[in-house]
Design a protein around this motif. Structure first.
Motif, short mmCIF file in Angstrom:
data_model
loop_
_atom_site.label_atom_id
_atom_site.label_comp_id
_atom_site.label_asym_id
_atom_site.label_seq_id
_atom_site.Cartn_x
_atom_site.Cartn_y
_atom_site.Cartn_z
N LYS A 188 -5.72 -0.68 -7.11
CA LYS A 188 -6.77 0.34 -6.96
C LYS A 188 -6.05 1.67 -6.96
CE LYS A 188 -10.42 1.84 -3.92
NZ LYS A 188 -10.74 1.95 -2.52
N TRP A 189 -6.41 2.52 -7.82
CA TRP A 189 -5.65 3.76 -7.98
C TRP A 189 -6.62 4.90 -8.25
CZ3 TRP A 189 -0.77 3.99 -11.69
CH2 TRP A 189 0.04 5.09 -11.30
N SER A 190 -6.61 5.89 -7.40
CA SER A 190 -7.44 7.07 -7.65
C SER A 190 -6.53 8.17 -8.16
CB SER A 190 -8.09 7.56 -6.36
OG SER A 190 -8.87 6.57 -5.79
N THR A 192 0.83 -1.23 0.00
CA THR A 192 0.00 0.00 0.00
C THR A 192 0.86 1.27 0.00
OG1 THR A 192 -0.12 -0.03 2.38
CG2 THR A 192 -1.91 -1.11 1.23
N PRO A 198 -0.71 3.45 -6.46
CA PRO A 198 -1.82 2.49 -6.39
C PRO A 198 -1.71 1.56 -5.19
CG PRO A 198 -0.23 1.81 -8.05
CD PRO A 198 0.26 3.12 -7.53
N GLN A 199 -2.83 0.97 -4.83
CA GLN A 199 -2.83 -0.04 -3.76
C GLN A 199 -2.87 -1.40 -4.45
OE1 GLN A 199 -3.28 1.53 -0.49
NE2 GLN A 199 -2.98 3.30 -1.84
N GLY A 251 -4.91 -7.41 -8.23
CA GLY A 251 -5.47 -6.16 -8.72
C GLY A 251 -4.79 -4.92 -8.17
#
Lengths: 476, 220
Positions: free
Chosen positions: A354-356, A140, A314-315, A352
């Motif tokens: 997760k990226w904002s 993370t 990203p996570q 996977g």
């Protein structure tokens, strides 16, 4: 017969047991009632008893019942919960969704050999389905560890907050306790003077009554004027004692009307020998709760900057998704192109990210976290200057009051000697009444100054312990 | 013959009686001497203080009409222990030598009377105070007894008695109240008045005070 005999014996034994039980139970109940009655009596007697508490007992009680400390303890609980959340973020998160409901009928003939496009919907069955999603974070970029660090420091900040509140209460209790003692000593001094004054007034009144050629009515007026002032001071002192007692009672959670007094009868100088000022300076850095709060607060703020920074990246995570569904009135179709939401079974493992991605929101949050961090640094700079000053001031106050006790003691003892000599001379006919009055005034002033110096000494020592955080160490 | 016997008995009686009397007198003196010397200065001061306190606690004597009687009793008790002549002599110091026997005869009772009145007034106000005997010093014929009065408001008042042994009896020649020696104080004041005014002026002032006290006493 034997059986009948056995039965009757058994029932007799049972009967005896029952009687014993009844007797024992009655006795037990009686004793319990007696004990209960005694307890109620004792509690009632205790209610009516006068409560006399020492300074340590007052502090203990005030700390126990303080709502401010209770609030600070819940603040600690808040940070403990945040720590639990941060710790748990490292473990997998599993989401399960299970549903059941009426199912429309579906037969394989509807699509085989050709797809039937007009089938009437008949709901004549039920279905059940379950979906499980498991997500395990892998990396993370410091988000989880930063939140963990921030929460751990938050707990220590909250604990120091409890200490700060406790320290405030200790100081407040000491102030009230010493105020009562000072007022009591002042009252004793006033009463000591009042006794002599009343005697002198009686004597002057008698002289006038018998027509003594030595009587002077002006003297009587002067004495009565002075008595009025003495009584006014006495009333003020009584009010001071009552108010301080009320405040102390309330801070300890007792009701206002409680019959209460403090254990000590007179104010005495602090017995503990003070250390060198450098010791107090060192101790303040180690024990003062504000320093602990700032040190841990900075760690927490720094960790929060890192946590915000991690949002740039990203996570990464791995996951598992499984879904199963079945219906009583639907045929199973084994065809990867056909998916029946009410009748299927599958599972998948995946990896996977997760990226904002935003254009300034994350940067703004990082800047905000940095600003919070710098605010705390400025607070620390202020504390680094203000707390040693506070320690030094309390130390100098204590030293000043220590010297003042010696000086005022010398002064009031000499005033007392002056008064004794003046009275002796007056009684021998070689001294005048004005000399006695002057000596008495000087004695009252000097004695009052001495009482105030002792109070200042006690309070400056209490302030010193407060400024260094040593008061908390004392009660721990 | 009969006479002879009687004569012999008489002779015996005449010889033995004075011997017996002398012996008995010696024993009594010894007992008395032992009794006096066995008492330390503290015990002797305590006896006097206790006697005064007994008078003050006596319910019968507490009545207003008994004031004169009560004060006379206190005065008698105090006189047994205080050597007022010695106190007066020490208070006048150098000026004592310049006084004629008549002046001395006049001064000592005047001084005694005023001091007694002052002492009685103070002691009469004592009711429930505790008196503690905290120390004693003996140096030859001189001694000091240290006491402390604890008032009902818990204030400690140290009072030291300075004593001189005269004929085996300890007599008070100075009282030091909270560090103030009465004799030293009077010595300074008397000296100041005599030097700035005269001895006659001192006596005049003291007599004036005595008159005032007597007037009030009579009016009661």
């Amino acid at each position: 017969m034997k059986m009948v005999g056995d039965k009757s014996q058994k029932s007799e034994v049972k009967g005896q047991k029952n009687s014993l039980f009844v007797i024992s139970y009655s006795l037990l109940s009686f004793y319990l009632l007696m004990i209960g009655g005694w307890l109620i009596d004792t509690a009632y007697a205790n209610d009516n008893q006068k409560i006399v508490l020492s300074l340590d007992q007052c502090i203990k009680k005030a700390v126990e019942v303080s709502p401010e400390i209770g609030e600070s303890r819940y603040e600690e609980e808040v940070y403990k919960s945040k720590k639990l959340q941060a710790d748990s973020a490292a473990y997998p998160q599993i989401e399960v969704l299970a549903i059941a409901g009426p199912s429309p009928e579906a037969k394989r003939e509807y699509i085989s050999p050709s797809i039937n496009t007009s089938v009437a919907t008949t709901i004549n069955g039920i279905f059940g389905s379950a979906d499980v999603t498991l997500i395990q974070p892998i990396y993370t970029f410091g988000k989880i560890s930063s939140f963990k660090q921030a929460a751990s420091s938050g707990i220590r900040v909250a604990k120091a907050g409890v200490d700060k509140r406790t320290s405030d209460i200790i100081l407040r209790t000491k102030e009230l306790y010493y105020s009562i003692l000072m007022a009591k000593d002042m009252r004793n001094l006033i009463l000591e003077v009042k006794d002599d004054l009343v005697e002198s007034i009686k004597k002057a009144e008698k002289q006038i009554e018998i027509g003594s050629p030595w009587a002077d009515e002006i003297n009587l007026f002067k004495l009565r004027t002075f008595l009025g002032e003495v009584d006014r001071n006495l009333n003020e002192t009584e009010k001071g004692i009552a108010l301080a007692k009320d405040a102390l009672l309330t801070s300890m959670g007792f009701s206002r009307g409680t019959d209460f007094d403090i254990a000590d009868t007179s104010l005495t100088p602090e017995k503990k020998i003070p250390e060198d000022v450098s010791v107090y300076m060192r101790n303040s850095i180690e024990f003062r709760s504000e320093f602990v709060q700032l040190k841990e607060g900075l760690k927490a703020r720094n960790a929060l900057i890192d946590a915000e920074k991690s949002n740039y990246y990203p996570q990464l995570f791995v996951g598992l998704k499984a879904s199963v569904a079945g219906a009583t009135n639907r045929d199973k179709v084994d065809n990867p192109y056909i998916y029946d939401p009410l009748n299927h079974a599958y599972g998948a493992v995946f990896i996977g990210i997760k990226w904002s991605i935003d254009f300034g929101i994350t940067e703004g949050r990082v800047k905000e976290a940095r600003a919070e961090y710098h605010k705390l640094i400025e607070k620390k700079r202020f504390a680094d200057e203000a707390i040693p000053f506070q320690v030094r001031r309390a130390y100098l106050d204590m030293k000043e009051s220590e010297k003042n006790i010696v000086e005022t003691e010398k002064a009031y003892k000499n005033a007392r000697k002056w008064l004794i000599a003046a009275i002796a001379n007056f009684d021998m006919g070689i001294g005048d009444a004005k000399e006695v009055a002057d000596a008495a005034m000087a004695y009252i002033q000097m004695k009052a100054n001495n009482i105030r110096s002792i109070y200042n000494h006690r309070m400056s020592f209490a302030n010193l312990l407060y400024a260094t955080g040593m008061d908390i160490q004392e009660i721990k | 013959m009969r006479f002879k016997i009687q004569d012999l008995k008489l002779k015996k009686l005449i010889i033995c009686y004075p011997l017996l009397s002398l012996w008995l007198f010696a024993v009594i003196c010894l007992i008395h001497a032992v009794d006096v010397y066995a008492d330390t200065p503290t015990q002797q001061v305590k006896q006097t203080v206790d006697k005064v306190l007994d008078i003050l606690k006596n319910k019968e004597l507490k009545r207003p009409e008994k004031t004169k009687e009560r004060r006379a009793l206190i005065r008698k008790t105090v006189l047994e222990r205080f050597d007022f002549e010695e106190m007066a002599k020490r208070s006048l110091a150098l000026h004592w030598r310049n006084r004629t026997p008549e002046e001395r005869k006049e001064f000592v009772p005047l001084y005694t009377d005023l001091l007694e009145r002052s002492y009685i007034k103070k002691i009469e106000s004592y009711t429930d105070e505790k008196i503690l005997y905290i120390g004693e010093k003996i140096e030859g014929e001189y001694s000091e007894v240290n006491t402390k009065i604890v008032t009902k408001r818990n204030v400690e008042v140290p009072i030291d008695y300075k004593l001189l042994r005269k004929n085996g009896k300890w007599e008070v020649y100075d009282v030091v109240i909270e560090g103030v020696s009465l004799v030293n104080n009077y010595r300074t004041q008397f000296n100041k008045i005599i030097r700035t005014n005269s001895y006659e002026e001192l006596v005049k002032r003291m007599k004036n005070k005595q008159e005032e006290e007597l007037f009030e006493e009579k009016a009661r």
